[in-house]
Write a protein that holds these residues in place. Structure first.
Motif, PDB file in Angstrom:
ATOM      1  N   LEU A 158     -85.889 -27.908  28.929  1.00 10.96           N
ATOM      2  CA  LEU A 158     -84.432 -27.831  28.817  1.00 10.96           C
ATOM      3  C   LEU A 158     -84.003 -27.325  27.445  1.00 10.96           C
ATOM      4  O   LEU A 158     -82.997 -26.615  27.321  1.00 10.96           O
ATOM      5  N   LEU A 159     -84.748 -27.662  26.415  1.00 10.72           N
ATOM      6  CA  LEU A 159     -84.438 -27.156  25.072  1.00 10.72           C
ATOM      7  C   LEU A 159     -84.763 -25.673  24.969  1.00 10.72           C
ATOM      8  O   LEU A 159     -83.977 -24.886  24.419  1.00 10.72           O
ATOM      9  N   TRP A 160     -85.928 -25.277  25.472  1.00 18.77           N
ATOM     10  CA  TRP A 160     -86.281 -23.848  25.449  1.00 18.77           C
ATOM     11  C   TRP A 160     -85.242 -23.016  26.188  1.00 18.77           C
ATOM     12  O   TRP A 160     -84.857 -21.932  25.742  1.00 18.77           O
ATOM     13  N   LEU A 161     -84.792 -23.533  27.323  1.00 19.62           N
ATOM     14  CA  LEU A 161     -83.801 -22.816  28.121  1.00 19.62           C
ATOM     15  C   LEU A 161     -82.502 -22.649  27.329  1.00 19.62           C
ATOM     16  O   LEU A 161     -81.902 -21.568  27.299  1.00 19.62           O
ATOM     17  N   ALA A 162     -82.082 -23.732  26.668  1.00 18.26           N
ATOM     18  CA  ALA A 162     -80.834 -23.690  25.897  1.00 18.26           C
ATOM     19  C   ALA A 162     -80.926 -22.728  24.722  1.00 18.26           C
ATOM     20  O   ALA A 162     -79.935 -22.093  24.339  1.00 18.26           O
ATOM     21  N   GLU A 163     -82.113 -22.593  24.143  1.00 21.57           N
ATOM     22  CA  GLU A 163     -82.296 -21.729  22.971  1.00 21.57           C
ATOM     23  C   GLU A 163     -82.608 -20.291  23.363  1.00 21.57           C
ATOM     24  O   GLU A 163     -82.834 -19.447  22.492  1.00 21.57           O
ATOM     25  N   ASP A 164     -82.643 -20.013  24.678  1.00 16.12           N
ATOM     26  CA  ASP A 164     -82.905 -18.656  25.169  1.00 16.12           C
ATOM     27  C   ASP A 164     -84.275 -18.152  24.723  1.00 16.12           C
ATOM     28  O   ASP A 164     -84.428 -17.002  24.308  1.00 16.12           O
ATOM     29  N   LEU A 165     -85.290 -18.997  24.847  1.00 12.34           N
ATOM     30  CA  LEU A 165     -86.638 -18.633  24.424  1.00 12.34           C
ATOM     31  C   LEU A 165     -87.508 -18.135  25.573  1.00 12.34           C
ATOM     32  O   LEU A 165     -88.580 -17.573  25.332  1.00 12.34           O
ATOM     33  N   LEU A 166     -87.071 -18.344  26.796  1.00 14.27           N
ATOM     34  CA  LEU A 166     -87.916 -18.060  27.958  1.00 14.27           C
ATOM     35  C   LEU A 166     -87.848 -16.582  28.360  1.00 14.27           C
ATOM     36  O   LEU A 166     -86.889 -15.884  28.037  1.00 14.27           O
ATOM     37  N   ARG A 167     -88.866 -16.158  29.070  1.00 12.73           N
ATOM     38  CA  ARG A 167     -88.842 -14.792  29.600  1.00 12.73           C
ATOM     39  C   ARG A 167     -87.821 -14.693  30.734  1.00 12.73           C
ATOM     40  O   ARG A 167     -87.370 -15.696  31.285  1.00 12.73           O
ATOM     41  N   VAL A 168     -87.483 -13.470  31.089  1.00 16.88           N
ATOM     42  CA  VAL A 168     -86.530 -13.234  32.177  1.00 16.88           C
ATOM     43  C   VAL A 168     -87.190 -13.625  33.504  1.00 16.88           C
ATOM     44  O   VAL A 168     -88.335 -13.236  33.768  1.00 16.88           O
ATOM     45  N   PRO A 169     -86.520 -14.396  34.346  1.00 17.77           N
ATOM     46  CA  PRO A 169     -87.125 -14.805  35.624  1.00 17.77           C
ATOM     47  C   PRO A 169     -87.383 -13.612  36.531  1.00 17.77           C
ATOM     48  O   PRO A 169     -86.646 -12.627  36.519  1.00 17.77           O
ATOM     49  N   LYS A 170     -88.444 -13.705  37.312  1.00 18.26           N
ATOM     50  CA  LYS A 170     -88.694 -12.702  38.339  1.00 18.26           C
ATOM     51  C   LYS A 170     -87.796 -12.988  39.537  1.00 18.26           C
ATOM     52  O   LYS A 170     -87.143 -14.028  39.605  1.00 18.26           O
ATOM     53  N   ARG A 171     -87.781 -12.061  40.479  1.00 18.13           N
ATOM     54  CA  ARG A 171     -86.933 -12.237  41.657  1.00 18.13           C
ATOM     55  C   ARG A 171     -87.285 -13.543  42.380  1.00 18.13           C
ATOM     56  O   ARG A 171     -88.446 -13.796  42.702  1.00 18.13           O
ATOM     57  N   GLY A 172     -86.287 -14.367  42.607  1.00 12.90           N
ATOM     58  CA  GLY A 172     -86.491 -15.621  43.320  1.00 12.90           C
ATOM     59  C   GLY A 172     -86.911 -16.782  42.442  1.00 12.90           C
ATOM     60  O   GLY A 172     -87.015 -17.911  42.916  1.00 12.90           O
ATOM     61  N   GLU A 173     -87.163 -16.541  41.157  1.00 12.80           N
ATOM     62  CA  GLU A 173     -87.577 -17.602  40.237  1.00 12.80           C
ATOM     63  C   GLU A 173     -86.356 -18.221  39.569  1.00 12.80           C
ATOM     64  O   GLU A 173     -85.402 -17.531  39.230  1.00 12.80           O
ATOM     65  N   SER A 174     -86.398 -19.520  39.345  1.00  8.30           N
ATOM     66  CA  SER A 174     -85.349 -20.167  38.552  1.00  8.30           C
ATOM     67  C   SER A 174     -85.808 -20.261  37.101  1.00  8.30           C
ATOM     68  O   SER A 174     -87.011 -20.182  36.802  1.00  8.30           O
ATOM     69  N   LEU A 175     -84.850 -20.436  36.202  1.00 16.69           N
ATOM     70  CA  LEU A 175     -85.196 -20.606  34.790  1.00 16.69           C
ATOM     71  C   LEU A 175     -86.058 -21.845  34.588  1.00 16.69           C
ATOM     72  O   LEU A 175     -86.947 -21.868  33.734  1.00 16.69           O
ATOM     73  N   GLU A 176     -85.793 -22.886  35.364  1.00 15.38           N
ATOM     74  CA  GLU A 176     -86.584 -24.115  35.258  1.00 15.38           C
ATOM     75  C   GLU A 176     -88.039 -23.867  35.628  1.00 15.38           C
ATOM     76  O   GLU A 176     -88.963 -24.406  34.997  1.00 15.38           O
TER      77      GLU A 176
END
Length: 902
Positions: free
Chosen positions: A437-455
């Protein structure tokens, strides 16, 4: 200087995020006309791409060239500013409709300032790009990108190493136990384990902690020390480790008196892990309360410094030397899954040369072995062997070259996730959800592929880092003494806990530079850290001076993005406007949330767990970008603001432990919601249970309260519980004390309509008013169910058929006031009609019956029922007379009159 193994520079991932934002030129133009584009936006993209081309070379060369390091820091600082400005534009574009309606001149003034700032940062980046030639930075290609997101050959499939395995230390283990036993008649023995970082001191101490005999489990204590040796703090943590509870006494005198009282006359075994302080006075002061313990008491202490050992020891130090080449190879091969069927002599030859460079350090060997796991290309192995990183000087740092090699092979987004962990203290116990949840808030994750959630992306990132041993799972639940801090924990979800080795933590701090800081580090700084974007006060500690002084003398408040547990951050209303770029904000022990919170329009994550807040200001609903709101155990909170529905980006709302009387109306519109762990059923159409029907992405735990407000089957069916395939823990609660219901069959039909999907793992029901349970409760199709709690179902006269739940391990039956007999119905299900029915309760380990005043008889018809039961507890069941049980059972009463099976 050749770059041997590079998965992509840390900063390149950040640059890609900024470029993606700048691609939305239509939004920029619509908002600001041509003021920022297309010319200015295009210049930004071109300059960022030009910088990205040399980042791989720059990231590598910064290790030995301070000029390159300063260039990288300046570029990163400029990218942060550009990202903030673009985020400002996009947020403004999304909210301008509402703001313009009451303040049309507001944006005109801000537009001019924004254009000037953007012009300035673009010019700065263009200037930095021109400097690359002066620094001799090369444009590098990524032909050998061993860590590209599309490549998964290295990922862990299964582990060959047993928990607790220690390679090449068999004699050492026995020698250590002998030393401990030989000192069993001493009043107090202090035995230091001394060795290099990464040589396995903590691993050996963990083994000894589990293997040593002659000490009660309650008198075994583990305390992590690290660099700071604060006598009062360590004494307090020792008390907490013994009592397994928090302790509030503050003064050293009170703490030491309490510890002396606890230890007096008892034989204890304590591990002090990772001691650095050579201060003999502090040690003497700390050890004073331990002198009253019984003979044979032992302190096992790990340290990298022989001088520390000479200060504390009462017997010779236990020196832990490096591993032999033979043992290193065994450890490397086990982690690399090598050799497999026939082996590969070429890879073995290269691998044996690689481990020689690890200088006998198990952590380095293990990490590189896991990095090369599943790779069969000799060139990839040779790239590791030939890397110039092996020549990196370690004289003035704690960095091991092998760990740097593993870091360099990570893709950029994983590098950013790893470096973020520098905000947490050493020995912190991480939970996956906490970090994701912290990584998501800080925009550290890669872009999701089709059908993938950020979680899902965040979870995968964590697993990838864990598979490369950047995190290690604590598998033994007896290690409760390792607990340090938790940001939050979803209720009734005992999550796996992970730790990061000290040397990997040192690496994260080294790579984070001035951009990530703790309050404790800032106290030691003299110069202003204008680059700092992420600030924490972990572990939880009080500030010895106002936070305003920190921002005035050390940190530039306008740039801050992260604030973890700095309670008086918003103590002045005027400060909030300066902190407008905050993305992550957490508090502890807060009394009230100020109205100025609404000015933090870039906030993505707000954690108020365990605080004393009674209300939330309506201005909270202005936080357009908010994704995560954690209110766990805010027990005084009874209502949420009326305007909560304006938070359309909300994905995670944690409410367990609050005292909410009802939910906000219309929450079915929260289409992005993934975590909603607590729902209070209201009496109105727009806050009734049907509102859950629109939340199709819910996952994890869900507690539904006040089910007495569901009046008909249609309402229950509209919640669409059967379709929520990612809910794994469900708690259904009827809160009314009224035992009478208008129609008990209707109650049964309502519960039938709330049937969850068959993948459910845990089920708890409390206060159900029907006489019988619907067929789905206990149906054999729930083959993942491990835990069932049925409480205060006062009208039920018979139990559901739970016997054929194949994975059920824990079962609690409580408050069935009308139940008189347990018979065949408890064990049978539809599967009993199969040709080979299984024995009832095949996996059950723990069974509890409580508060059943009318229960008289318990019949167990199957001779092989409960084959794995190890604990049976019967409490407050005074009428129970006959237990027709297996012949080999042994039932007896404990000291409190409870009947227990062993």
């Amino acid at each position: 200087m050749a770059v041997a193994v590079v998965g992509g520079a840390l900063l390149s991932g950040f640059i890609n995020i900024v470029i993606n934002k700048s691609l939305r030129e239509d939004v920029v133009n619509r908002l600001l006309g041509k003021k920022l584009g297309p010319g200015l936006v295009e210049r930004l993209k071109i300059s960022l791409l030009a910088a990205e081309a040399v980042l791989d070379d720059a990231e590598y060369r910064q290790l030995g060239d301070d000029r390159v390091r300063e260039w990288l820091n300046s570029l990163k600082d400029a990218v942060y500013i550009a990202d903030d400005l673009l985020d400002d534009v996009l947020t403004k574009a999304a909210t301008q409709k509402e703001v313009c309606s009451f303040c049309p001149s507001f944006f005109l003034n801000r537009d001019r300032k924004m254009v000037d700032k953007m012009e300035g940062v673009v010019s700065r980046i263009e200037f930095l790009v021109r400097q690359k030639d002066i620094l001799g930075l090369q444009n590098t290609t990524k032909d050998n990108n061993l860590s590209s997101p599309s490549s998964s050959s290295w990922r862990e499939s299964t582990s060959l190493m047993m928990e607790g395995s220690i390679y090449g230390r068999e004699d050492v283990q026995q020698d250590l136990i002998k030393i401990i036993n030989d000192n069993s008649e001493s009043q107090l023995s202090v035995i230091p384990i001394v060795g290099l970082g990464g040589v396995g001191k903590t691993t050996l101490a963990k083994w000894a902690y589990r293997a040593v005999k002659g000490f009660d489990d309650d008198n075994k204590v583990w305390v992590c020390i690290s660099e700071t040796f604060d006598v009062a703090d360590i004494t307090k943590r020792t008390i907490e480790a013994i009592n397994k509870d928090s302790y509030t006494l503050g003064s050293l005198n009170l703490l030491q008196n309490k510890l002396q009282q606890i230890l007096s006359g008892k034989k204890f075994f304590i591990v002090l892990d990772d001691v650095w302080s050579k201060d003999a006075h502090k040690w003497k002061e700390f050890i004073t309360p331990f002198q009253c313990a019984a003979k044979g008491s032992t302190i096992l202490l790990t340290t990298r410094n022989q001088k520390v050992a000479s200060v504390v020891q009462t017997c010779p130090s236990f020196i832990l030397n490096e591993l032999s080449d033979k043992s290193c190879w065994l450890l490397f091969a086990a982690n690399a899954c090598f050799p497999q069927s026939n082996g590969n002599p070429i890879l073995e030859e290269i691998g044996r040369k690689i481990i020689k460079k690890c200088n006998g350090l198990p952590l380095a060997v293990e990490t590189l072995g896991r990095m090369l796991r599943g790779k069969d290309d000799a060139e990839e192995w040779k790239a590791v062997l030939r890397s110039d990183i092996w020549e990196f000087s370690t004289e003035d740092s704690k960095i091991i070259p092998a760990l740097l090699i593993s870091y360099f092979q990570l893709p950029p987004y994983l590098k950013r996730c790893f470096v973020y962990c520098s905000l947490f203290p050493k020995d912190h116990e991480f939970e996956k959800n906490e970090l994701v949840l912290l990584w998501l808030a800080e925009d550290l994750l890669r872009v999701p592929k089709r059908g993938e959630s950020l979680e899902e992306v965040g979870s995968e990132c964590f697993e990838e880092l864990a598979s490369r041993l950047f995190f290690k799972k604590l598998q033994d639940k007896s290690y409760e003494h390792f607990t340090t801090t938790y940001l939050f924990r979803l209720p009734r979800c005992p999550a796996d806990r992970y730790v990061m080795h000290d040397l990997l933590h040192d690496l994260a701090i080294f790579l984070a530079g001035d951009f990530y800081c703790t309050i404790q580090e800032l106290r030691e700084q003299e110069k202003k850290k204008v680059l700092t974007r992420h600030l924490s006060n972990l572990p939880y500690g009080r500030l010895d001076h106002p936070i305003s002084k920190v921002f005035k003398s050390v940190v530039k408040a306008e740039s801050l993005r992260t604030s973890l547990y700095i309670n008086d951050l918003l103590s002045m209303e005027s400060r909030a406007s300066k902190l407008k770029y905050l993305r992550v904000l957490s508090f502890y022990g807060l009394g009230a949330l100020p109205g100025s919170i609404g000015k933090l329009i870039h906030l993505r994550y707000l954690n108020l767990s365990w605080t004393n807040v009674k209300t939330l200001p309506e201005s909270l609903c202005n936080l357009y970008n908010l994704q995560t709101l954690i209110l766990y155990q805010c027990s005084k909170l009874t209502m949420l603001p009326d305007g909560m529905l304006k938070l359309m980006k909300l994905r995670h709302l944690v409410l367990s432990g609050t005292s909410l009387k009802e939910m906000p109306r219309g929450i079915s519109k929260w289409k992005h919601m993934h975590i909603l762990d607590y729902f209070v059923v209201g009496k109105h159409k727009d806050n009734g249970i049907q509102e859950l029907g629109g939340l199709s992405n819910l996952e994890g735990s869900l507690e539904i309260k006040k089910l007495e407000n569901v009046v008909d089957v249609r309402q229950a069916r509209s919640a669409r519980m059967l379709e929520k395939n990612h809910i794994d823990k469900l708690w259904l609660e009827w809160c009314s004390d009224d035992e009478m219901v208008s129609n008990r069959e209707t109650e049964r039909d309502i519960l039938d309509s709330l049937q969850p999907h068959t993948g459910l793992k845990e089920l708890r029901m409390e206060g159900y008013k029907g006489e019988r349970f619907p067929d789905w409760v206990g149906h054999c199709s729930y083959n993942n169910m491990t835990t069932v709690w049925l409480e205060y179902c006062k009208n039920c006269c018979m139990l559901p058929s739970l016997g054929q739940l194949q994975c059920l391990k824990s079962l609690c039956i409580s408050g069935f006031l009308e139940l008189k007999r347990i018979g065949d119905e408890f064990y049978k299900s539809d599967s009993d009609h199969h040709s080979s029915p299984i024995a009832p309760f095949p996996s059950l380990e723990e069974l509890v019956f409580h508060n059943m005043p009318c229960w008289e008889e318990w019949h167990v018809p199957h001779p092989e029922a409960f084959p794995r039961l190890r604990k049976l507890r019967i409490e407050d069941c005074p009428m129970l007379k006959g237990i027709l049980w297996r012949r080999d059972c042994c039932l007896r009463e404990d000291e409190e009159g409870r009947t227990t099976y062993y």
